[in-house]
Design a protein around this motif. Structure first.
Motif, mmCIF file in Angstrom:
data_model
loop_
_atom_site.group_PDB
_atom_site.id
_atom_site.type_symbol
_atom_site.label_atom_id
_atom_site.label_comp_id
_atom_site.label_asym_id
_atom_site.label_seq_id
_atom_site.Cartn_x
_atom_site.Cartn_y
_atom_site.Cartn_z
ATOM 1 N N ILE A 2 0.847 -1.191 0.000
ATOM 2 C CA ILE A 2 0.000 0.000 0.000
ATOM 3 C C ILE A 2 0.888 1.248 0.000
ATOM 4 C CG2 ILE A 2 -1.844 1.234 1.187
ATOM 5 C CD1 ILE A 2 -2.423 -1.345 2.734
ATOM 6 N N ALA A 3 0.532 2.234 -0.805
ATOM 7 C CA ALA A 3 1.282 3.492 -0.855
ATOM 8 C C ALA A 3 1.093 4.257 0.460
ATOM 9 C CB ALA A 3 0.815 4.331 -2.032
ATOM 10 N N GLU A 4 2.170 4.891 0.924
ATOM 11 C CA GLU A 4 2.132 5.615 2.194
ATOM 12 C C GLU A 4 1.073 6.708 2.209
ATOM 13 O OE1 GLU A 4 5.920 7.022 3.543
ATOM 14 O OE2 GLU A 4 6.756 4.996 3.624
ATOM 15 N N ASP A 5 0.870 7.402 1.107
ATOM 16 C CA ASP A 5 -0.114 8.493 1.107
ATOM 17 C C ASP A 5 -1.525 7.955 1.342
ATOM 18 O OD1 ASP A 5 -0.028 7.320 -1.466
ATOM 19 O OD2 ASP A 5 -0.782 9.143 -2.399
ATOM 20 N N ARG A 6 -1.810 6.752 0.869
ATOM 21 C CA ARG A 6 -3.127 6.138 1.094
ATOM 22 C C ARG A 6 -3.270 5.713 2.554
ATOM 23 N NH1 ARG A 6 -5.231 2.775 -3.522
ATOM 24 N NH2 ARG A 6 -7.179 3.270 -2.456
ATOM 25 N N ILE A 7 -2.189 5.236 3.143
ATOM 26 C CA ILE A 7 -2.206 4.879 4.567
ATOM 27 C C ILE A 7 -2.414 6.136 5.401
ATOM 28 C CG2 ILE A 7 -0.850 3.942 6.491
ATOM 29 C CD1 ILE A 7 0.559 2.149 4.343
ATOM 30 N N HIS A 8 -1.693 7.193 5.074
ATOM 31 C CA HIS A 8 -1.819 8.450 5.815
ATOM 32 C C HIS A 8 -3.248 8.980 5.754
ATOM 33 C CE1 HIS A 8 2.724 9.682 5.763
ATOM 34 N NE2 HIS A 8 2.518 8.507 6.309
ATOM 35 N N ALA A 9 -3.903 8.834 4.619
ATOM 36 C CA ALA A 9 -5.285 9.311 4.478
ATOM 37 C C ALA A 9 -6.214 8.612 5.470
ATOM 38 C CB ALA A 9 -5.772 9.110 3.049
ATOM 39 N N VAL A 10 -6.023 7.322 5.674
ATOM 40 C CA VAL A 10 -6.835 6.577 6.644
ATOM 41 C C VAL A 10 -6.437 6.970 8.060
ATOM 42 C CG1 VAL A 10 -7.437 4.270 7.496
ATOM 43 C CG2 VAL A 10 -7.188 4.666 5.032
ATOM 44 N N SER A 67 8.486 3.681 17.284
ATOM 45 C CA SER A 67 8.870 4.940 17.929
ATOM 46 C C SER A 67 8.275 6.137 17.189
ATOM 47 C CB SER A 67 10.390 5.063 18.035
ATOM 48 O OG SER A 67 10.977 5.057 16.759
ATOM 49 N N THR A 68 7.943 5.954 15.924
ATOM 50 C CA THR A 68 7.285 7.001 15.149
ATOM 51 C C THR A 68 6.140 6.381 14.360
ATOM 52 O OG1 THR A 68 8.645 6.726 13.173
ATOM 53 C CG2 THR A 68 9.450 8.287 14.857
ATOM 54 N N LEU A 69 5.284 7.228 13.859
ATOM 55 C CA LEU A 69 4.189 6.740 13.036
ATOM 56 C C LEU A 69 4.719 6.048 11.787
ATOM 57 C CD1 LEU A 69 1.121 6.677 13.054
ATOM 58 C CD2 LEU A 69 1.146 8.773 11.720
ATOM 59 N N GLY A 70 5.848 6.499 11.288
ATOM 60 C CA GLY A 70 6.462 5.885 10.116
ATOM 61 C C GLY A 70 6.789 4.420 10.315
ATOM 62 N N ASP A 71 7.147 4.041 11.545
ATOM 63 C CA ASP A 71 7.423 2.634 11.843
ATOM 64 C C ASP A 71 6.169 1.786 11.638
ATOM 65 O OD1 ASP A 71 10.055 3.286 12.573
ATOM 66 O OD2 ASP A 71 9.487 3.599 14.667
ATOM 67 N N MET A 72 5.036 2.320 12.073
ATOM 68 C CA MET A 72 3.776 1.608 11.899
ATOM 69 C C MET A 72 3.357 1.597 10.435
ATOM 70 S SD MET A 72 0.196 1.990 13.967
ATOM 71 C CE MET A 72 -0.332 3.532 13.254
ATOM 72 N N VAL A 73 3.558 2.702 9.748
ATOM 73 C CA VAL A 73 3.200 2.805 8.325
ATOM 74 C C VAL A 73 3.944 1.759 7.509
ATOM 75 C CG1 VAL A 73 3.372 4.287 6.283
ATOM 76 C CG2 VAL A 73 2.484 5.214 8.428
ATOM 77 N N LYS A 74 5.212 1.525 7.817
ATOM 78 C CA LYS A 74 6.000 0.518 7.094
ATOM 79 C C LYS A 74 5.390 -0.873 7.228
ATOM 80 C CE LYS A 74 10.406 2.884 7.485
ATOM 81 N NZ LYS A 74 11.695 2.915 8.174
#
Length: 84
Positions: A2-10, A67-74
């Protein structure tokens, strides 16, 4: 994947629901230090809502490494799916 921008939108919706506000800027660098109301209870709410939204179950080891939201996004990008 899944693209990160789509994850961020949710995640924008999840954070709005959890914190009852819509001014939190979602980014991979975001952490609990950046949001005053982000305590351990809010953290659990974010995790549970994200697991439900993306159909993913985080392991204990993965949760320990967040430790960051980016870790979860990955993790979501690799194993999750977009909500219907």
């Amino acid at each position: 994947m899944i693209a990160e921008d789509r994850i961020h939108a949710v995640l924008v919706d999840i954070f709005s629901d959890v914190f009852l506000r819509d001014d939190i800027v979602i980014s991979n660098a975001l952490s609990a230090r950046d949001v005053e109301e982000w305590d351990s209870f809010k953290h659990i709410e974010i995790i549970m809502a994200s697991e439900a939204a993306f159909g993913v179950k985080f392991t204990s080891a993965e949760l320990d490494r967040l430790s960051t939201l980016g870790d979860m996004v990955k993790i979501i990008a690799e194993r999750g799916k977009l909500p219907d």
